[in-house]
Scaffold this motif. Sequence first.
Motif: not given
Lengths: 183, 218
Positions: B55-56, A183, A179, A172, A123, A119, B58-59, A175-176
């Motif tokens: 998710x956030x 989402x 990935x 953020x 990232x 993971x 964990x990120x 980036x989410x």
Amino acid sequence: MSQTVEELFERARSGDGRAWSALVDRCADGVHFAVLSAGISGDEADDAEQAAWMILHRHMDGVRSPGAIVGWVATTAIREGRRARRRARSRRDVEELASEDRSEIEPEQPQDLAIRAERVLGVRAGLDRLGSPCRELLLALFGSGEEASYASVGEQLGMAVGSIGPTRARCLAKLARVLDPDL
Amino acid sequence: MNCPSLEDLVALFDPAGGAGLDPVEGSASGAAAAASARRQHVDGGCPRCDQRLAFLSTLVGDLRSLPLEPASAATVGAARALGAPVPLGQGATSGEGSIKSGWRDLIAVLMPRSEAVPAVRSSAASNPPQLYRTAGYEIDLTLLESGALLGQVLPEDPDAPGLGDGDVYLYGPDCAQATDLLVTGEFRFASVAPDRFSLVIAANATRIVVQDVDLQPR
């Protein structure tokens, strides 16, 4: 476009030495992260990781999930490291063993550490795809392990302190989505 | 209410970003009301928002793990060397680009016991020493009663330099072990169950592979 780990592994398995090197380059840091997270460091980590890569090289034909190769090598390395430590431990005083912290006997599962390593590698790859200014901001905020203060980041990047929070949130989120587009 | 955007979720989940700044409250009644509504929506147990928040979370945790200490150059170099091609003429069956044999792999052959080849070392062993010879090197292996495997690799030419320090790997049907190769050429595995193995000695750019090492009791 760079190849996936799975593609590199399949090419390496069929005899491509350059693909093998690229596979090592892509995965070695993730494997090392998992090994460090398992409490194995220094020479012990080097020995464990090198043994794991050798074992993978020997057993490539038997690998069923090439996409999870970081986990495969990391799990093998952690097990090798713990096995070496047990061998060293078996030579120590019984009294010393009895006084040892028993929590060391129930460490985090190698598979869980390997999943976390994969993971974190993901990232890092996601950050590379983010581009400026988000990449620089997130690296400035998180690059040292603990989140840096907005004051120091503002000074480093020449940003107004008041703009860092909202920009952080946007980056953020961006980036989410890189990935996980769903989402 | 529709689910908040990811940016708004970040603000709800981690408004100060751990940097010690307090979120601005009451700066505009409309903004505060909107934030309150978003909070109520999320606290109401929206599954999609719960998933995104997880998710956030964990990120951010993974970002804090980011300063990845790189694997050592020795590890990466040794691993990469496994896939280097073998120059033709060294007994390998594969050609350019193959990973079936590594750079300067030297395949050792068990010398027949009838040959008068002296053991490099002698010790209190339950099994006689085994001597392998390949392309300028001799590898002496002795399995002790304690289960320890002692070994030494030396150049056949006494004036030639040794391999230097490195690593030795022992591969059995169900196990793999690694140990240090000392500059004296000696190595030791603390505990080896009698079986058949492959032995790999790796030092700098050289790998010596000894196949079919038979450590069964005699």
